[in-house]
Design a protein around this motif. Structure first.
Motif, PDB file in Angstrom:
ATOM      1  N   GLU A  57       9.406   2.369   9.669  1.00  0.00           N
ATOM      2  CA  GLU A  57      10.260   1.194  10.465  1.00  0.00           C
ATOM      3  C   GLU A  57      11.055   1.820  11.722  1.00  0.00           C
ATOM      4  N   PRO A  91       3.168   0.050  -2.188  1.00  0.00           N
ATOM      5  CA  PRO A  91       3.704  -1.368  -2.058  1.00  0.00           C
ATOM      6  C   PRO A  91       3.550  -1.627  -0.746  1.00  0.00           C
ATOM      7  N   ARG A  92       4.072  -0.736  -0.036  1.00  0.00           N
ATOM      8  CA  ARG A  92       4.258  -0.864   1.685  1.00  0.00           C
ATOM      9  C   ARG A  92       2.950  -0.793   2.316  1.00  0.00           C
ATOM     10  N   TYR A  93       1.846   0.054   1.742  1.00  0.00           N
ATOM     11  CA  TYR A  93       0.538   0.107   2.161  1.00  0.00           C
ATOM     12  C   TYR A  93      -0.034  -1.357   1.983  1.00  0.00           C
ATOM     13  N   ARG A  94       0.094  -1.796   0.641  1.00  0.00           N
ATOM     14  CA  ARG A  94      -0.640  -3.025   0.341  1.00  0.00           C
ATOM     15  C   ARG A  94      -0.012  -4.288   1.805  1.00  0.00           C
ATOM     16  N   LYS A  95       1.167  -4.240   1.707  1.00  0.00           N
ATOM     17  CA  LYS A  95       1.598  -5.324   2.739  1.00  0.00           C
ATOM     18  C   LYS A  95       1.187  -5.140   3.957  1.00  0.00           C
ATOM     19  N   ILE A  96       1.218  -3.872   4.767  1.00  0.00           N
ATOM     20  CA  ILE A  96       0.736  -3.735   6.013  1.00  0.00           C
ATOM     21  C   ILE A  96      -0.686  -3.705   6.085  1.00  0.00           C
ATOM     22  N   TRP A  97      -1.545  -3.178   5.291  1.00  0.00           N
ATOM     23  CA  TRP A  97      -3.113  -3.109   5.509  1.00  0.00           C
ATOM     24  C   TRP A  97      -3.644  -4.219   4.926  1.00  0.00           C
ATOM     25  N   ARG A  98      -3.053  -5.051   4.137  1.00  0.00           N
ATOM     26  CA  ARG A  98      -3.846  -6.472   4.055  1.00  0.00           C
ATOM     27  C   ARG A  98      -3.601  -7.242   5.124  1.00  0.00           C
ATOM     28  N   GLU A  99      -2.467  -7.152   5.865  1.00  0.00           N
ATOM     29  CA  GLU A  99      -2.368  -8.059   7.230  1.00  0.00           C
ATOM     30  C   GLU A  99      -3.434  -7.310   8.215  1.00  0.00           C
ATOM     31  N   GLU A 138      -6.101  -1.391  -3.826  1.00  0.00           N
ATOM     32  CA  GLU A 138      -5.205  -2.199  -3.198  1.00  0.00           C
ATOM     33  C   GLU A 138      -5.770  -3.124  -2.015  1.00  0.00           C
ATOM     34  N   THR A 139      -6.567  -2.539  -1.363  1.00  0.00           N
ATOM     35  CA  THR A 139      -7.296  -3.307  -0.293  1.00  0.00           C
ATOM     36  C   THR A 139      -8.878  -3.233  -0.518  1.00  0.00           C
TER      37      THR A 139
END
Length: 300
Positions: free
Chosen positions: A79, A122-130, A173-174
């Motif tokens: 970030e 966890p961050r990968y899951r959040k960003i890449w699902r979006e 995760e994705t």
């Protein structure tokens, strides 16, 4: 009748970060490249990508050349200001891929810096699902380059999608069908992984291929190992490395794969700088020979 050999096209990457991608395409479009991958390093620099896509296609004109993939390379998981620019670049590339005629956007997953690979999940899951939902809405595929950027399982700065164990984790995760790999043999050979069996196992996840190779210096490994002062492997332009690209392309064809193999230059220790395009044109012709089909066969 179209040439069936060109279900696999041979092209090259073109830097788009500084705004001269269309001009560069115009300069080299008659060299025999069949595809281009315009790519950005960390930021699009605020460019109007719809307008850039239009200019790139105008530079191609009526030539039989495609742009299947855009590249957006950086770390969208962190970030800092430049990381947020990378994340926005991914969004902009996904939204504007169609202006280039592209159906895929490729780059690094990003990584929580200097932490074990699994800490990034966890961050990968959040960003890449979006981003996956955004890409699905636009009919765009996402492809992660299999490059470690000098990272490993314990630490790194850029990318977690650099070996098969990591692929298992991130695709869990994705699980989206439109998230896959921008694959090349080089990045596996650098870590002494045999690339050919990977194609057989992972072909359905390979959306784009980079034309880059490696030379493994086994004599150095036998004498100095892989952590000594002597460099044990060089990244190479195809045609100068150890890979048999006839076998690679044959395995891709056997798996039913089609798409572009875009040469990634700028790494070869010999064919670089003033010899960069000498190496790239050699690679272009070499890969076309490995692919075969640059002639018309009339059925009897």
């Amino acid at each position: 009748m179209s040439n069936p050999a060109k279900s696999i096209r041979i092209g090259t990457m073109v830097s788009a970060t500084k705004g001269d991608a269309a001009r560069r395409i115009g300069q080299i479009a008659d060299m025999g490249f069949e595809s281009f991958e315009p790519f950005f390093w960390q930021t699009t620099n605020g460019q109007d990508l719809a307008e850039l896509g239009k200019r790139c296609r105008e530079a191609i004109g009526d030539r039989d050349i495609t742009i299947s993939t855009l590249g957006m390379f950086g770390n969208p998981l962190e970030e800092t200001d430049i990381d947020l620019q990378t994340l926005q670049g991914w969004k902009d590339c996904i939204d504007n891929a169609h202006h280039f005629g592209a159906t895929c956007v490729a780059g690094f997953t990003g990584r929580i810096r200097n932490r074990p690979l699994t800490d990034s999940l966890p961050r990968y899951r959040k960003i890449w699902r979006e981003l996956a939902a955004r890409a699905a809405d636009k009919g765009v595929k996402i492809a992660f380059e299999n490059c470690a950027m000098d990272g490993n399982w314990a630490t790194g700065d850029w990318n977690i999608a650099h070996n098969p164990d990591a692929w298992e984790l991130i695709f869990n995760e994705t699980p989206d069908e439109h998230i896959g790999l921008e694959w090349e043999p080089c990045h596996q050979m650098v870590y002494l992984i045999d690339p050919l069996p990977q194609i057989r196992k992972w072909a359905s996840k390979i959306f784009h291929v980079h034309g880059k190779d490696a030379t493994i210096r086994w004599d150095v490994i036998r004498e100095h190992g892989i952590f000594g002062k002597e460099k044990f492997v060089f990244m190479r332009t195809p045609g100068f490395g150890d890979s048999n690209w006839t076998d690679i392309i044959s395995e891709l064809r056997l798996a039913g794969w089609s798409g572009s193999i875009d040469i990634e230059g700028w790494h070869d220790p010999v064919y670089r700088d003033a010899l960069e395009m000498t190496g790239q044109v050699h690679a272009l012709n070499y890969l076309k020979t490995c692919r075969g089909g640059d002639f018309v066969v009339h059925p009897v």
